[in-house]
Design a protein around this motif. Structure first.
Motif, PDB file in Angstrom:
ATOM      1  N   ASN A 179       0.831  -1.210   0.000  1.00 23.17           N
ATOM      2  CA  ASN A 179       0.000   0.000   0.000  1.00 23.17           C
ATOM      3  C   ASN A 179       0.863   1.257   0.000  1.00 23.17           C
ATOM      4  O   ASN A 179       0.610   2.201  -0.754  1.00 23.17           O
ATOM      5  N   THR A 180       1.882   1.253   0.858  1.00 23.60           N
ATOM      6  CA  THR A 180       2.782   2.409   0.919  1.00 23.60           C
ATOM      7  C   THR A 180       3.567   2.552  -0.371  1.00 23.60           C
ATOM      8  O   THR A 180       3.756   3.660  -0.880  1.00 23.60           O
ATOM      9  N   ALA A 181       4.006   1.443  -0.932  1.00 25.91           N
ATOM     10  CA  ALA A 181       4.742   1.483  -2.195  1.00 25.91           C
ATOM     11  C   ALA A 181       3.867   2.041  -3.311  1.00 25.91           C
ATOM     12  O   ALA A 181       4.334   2.811  -4.156  1.00 25.91           O
ATOM     13  N   ALA A 182       2.587   1.701  -3.305  1.00 30.63           N
ATOM     14  CA  ALA A 182       1.667   2.210  -4.326  1.00 30.63           C
ATOM     15  C   ALA A 182       1.513   3.725  -4.222  1.00 30.63           C
ATOM     16  O   ALA A 182       1.471   4.433  -5.240  1.00 30.63           O
ATOM     17  N   GLN A 203       4.750  -0.656 -13.425  1.00 28.17           N
ATOM     18  CA  GLN A 203       4.874  -2.089 -13.173  1.00 28.17           C
ATOM     19  C   GLN A 203       4.802  -2.388 -11.679  1.00 28.17           C
ATOM     20  O   GLN A 203       4.113  -3.321 -11.247  1.00 28.17           O
ATOM     21  N   VAL A 204       5.501  -1.587 -10.895  1.00 31.85           N
ATOM     22  CA  VAL A 204       5.468  -1.770  -9.440  1.00 31.85           C
ATOM     23  C   VAL A 204       4.068  -1.489  -8.916  1.00 31.85           C
ATOM     24  O   VAL A 204       3.547  -2.219  -8.067  1.00 31.85           O
ATOM     25  N   LEU A 205       3.441  -0.449  -9.455  1.00 30.88           N
ATOM     26  CA  LEU A 205       2.083  -0.093  -9.019  1.00 30.88           C
ATOM     27  C   LEU A 205       1.098  -1.222  -9.317  1.00 30.88           C
ATOM     28  O   LEU A 205       0.249  -1.560  -8.478  1.00 30.88           O
ATOM     29  N   ALA A 206       1.209  -1.823 -10.491  1.00 32.60           N
ATOM     30  CA  ALA A 206       0.313  -2.925 -10.860  1.00 32.60           C
ATOM     31  C   ALA A 206       0.484  -4.097  -9.908  1.00 32.60           C
ATOM     32  O   ALA A 206      -0.499  -4.729  -9.490  1.00 32.60           O
ATOM     33  N   ALA A 207       1.733  -4.398  -9.548  1.00 34.02           N
ATOM     34  CA  ALA A 207       1.994  -5.498  -8.621  1.00 34.02           C
ATOM     35  C   ALA A 207       1.457  -5.185  -7.225  1.00 34.02           C
ATOM     36  O   ALA A 207       0.913  -6.060  -6.544  1.00 34.02           O
ATOM     37  N   LYS A 210      -2.348  -5.621  -6.748  1.00 28.51           N
ATOM     38  CA  LYS A 210      -2.789  -7.008  -6.622  1.00 28.51           C
ATOM     39  C   LYS A 210      -2.689  -7.496  -5.178  1.00 28.51           C
ATOM     40  O   LYS A 210      -3.422  -8.406  -4.776  1.00 28.51           O
ATOM     41  N   GLN A 211      -1.778  -6.889  -4.412  1.00 29.69           N
ATOM     42  CA  GLN A 211      -1.557  -7.321  -3.026  1.00 29.69           C
ATOM     43  C   GLN A 211      -2.373  -6.474  -2.044  1.00 29.69           C
ATOM     44  O   GLN A 211      -3.082  -7.001  -1.197  1.00 29.69           O
ATOM     45  N   SER A 212      -2.271  -5.170  -2.174  1.00 32.22           N
ATOM     46  CA  SER A 212      -3.057  -4.219  -1.377  1.00 32.22           C
ATOM     47  C   SER A 212      -2.969  -4.478   0.124  1.00 32.22           C
ATOM     48  O   SER A 212      -3.977  -4.651   0.800  1.00 32.22           O
ATOM     49  N   SER A 213      -1.729  -4.488   0.632  1.00 32.03           N
ATOM     50  CA  SER A 213      -1.539  -4.669   2.075  1.00 32.03           C
ATOM     51  C   SER A 213      -0.137  -4.207   2.445  1.00 32.03           C
ATOM     52  O   SER A 213       0.725  -4.043   1.582  1.00 32.03           O
ATOM     53  N   ASP A 214       0.076  -3.964   3.738  1.00 31.87           N
ATOM     54  CA  ASP A 214       1.400  -3.648   4.263  1.00 31.87           C
ATOM     55  C   ASP A 214       1.785  -4.735   5.254  1.00 31.87           C
ATOM     56  O   ASP A 214       1.087  -4.958   6.255  1.00 31.87           O
ATOM     57  N   ALA A 215       2.893  -5.416   4.989  1.00 31.17           N
ATOM     58  CA  ALA A 215       3.293  -6.543   5.828  1.00 31.17           C
ATOM     59  C   ALA A 215       3.927  -6.089   7.135  1.00 31.17           C
ATOM     60  O   ALA A 215       3.858  -6.805   8.138  1.00 31.17           O
TER      61      ALA A 215
END
Length: 228
Positions: A179-182, A203-207, A210-215
């Motif tokens: 989420n933060t990377a997006a 490309q990073v945004l698309a990936a 798909k995950q939509s979370s912060d680990a």
């Protein structure tokens, strides 16, 4: 010194010592005397006029620094940042800030120009100190990610801001904070970077979408206002 303390809030004059010495040397001329007597030291005044003598003959010491010299050093500092020479850039920005109190300006326009240069130098100085702290946090991935993110919140030139966003974007993605990377990807794309960089960000945004979370929970939240 009391005036500098009162007007600018300067408390530690140690770093300014060399500038005081340079200004004192530049504002005096030394003339030989006869009979083996000591040389005569005469002050040099920037507003001295031959027709005037005594107390009306001038009162402003000859200055050593000009607005143009600060602006030129700022350009050099920008190049050092672009080249990744952050230690040298910190020294240059620090020098600009230290020189600024000793400038003699001739107009309100020059005064505004000096204030702008000092503001920029101070902003870059703080930003680079954050980056140097990030580098010293090697082995602590969470702290490095936090500092990389904070590095992107300084008011830098677009080319330099783009570099900080790319670094933070990559760091957050590797940490699986998607989420933060997006969010960083969106900010990077808003700068209209070169095609290759824009493609990488998409490309990073698309990936990330798909995950939509912060680990990992970090001490950083771009949604909450803060002051650097």
């Amino acid at each position: 010194m009391r005036m500098l303390n009162r007007q600018l809030g300067i408390m530690d004059f140690g770093p300014l010592k060399q500038h005081f010495l340079d200004l004192a040397a530049a504002a005096h001329a030394s003339f030989p005397t006869y009979g083996g007597f000591a040389r005569l030291s005469v002050p040099i005044e920037s507003d001295w006029e031959a027709e005037k003598t005594g107390s009306t003959g001038g009162s402003t010491p000859l200055g050593l620094y000009k607005v143009e010299s600060l602006q030129q050093q700022l350009k050099v500092a920008y190049k050092l940042v672009t080249g990744g020479k952050f230690t040298d850039a910190i020294e240059m920005f620090t020098k600009i800030v230290h020189m600024s109190p000793f400038l003699i300006v001739q107009s309100h326009k020059e005064e505004d120009e000096v204030k702008e240069v000092v503001t920029v130098a101070s902003e870059y100085l703080n930003a680079l100190l954050v980056e140097m702290e990030r580098r010293q946090a090697a082995g602590n991935a969470n702290r490095q990610a936090e500092l990389a993110a904070y590095f992107t919140h300084f008011n830098l030139q677009p080319i330099h801001l783009s570099l900080t966003l790319r670094q933070a974007m990559s760091t957050m993605f590797k940490l699986k904070n998607f989420n933060t990377a997006a969010t960083l990807c969106h900010r990077l794309l808003e700068l209209n970077p070169p095609l290759k960089i824009a493609q990488q960000a998409r490309q990073v945004l698309a990936a990330c979408e798909k995950q939509s979370s912060d680990a990992v929970e970090l001490n950083y939240d771009p949604r909450n206002p803060f002051v650097m």
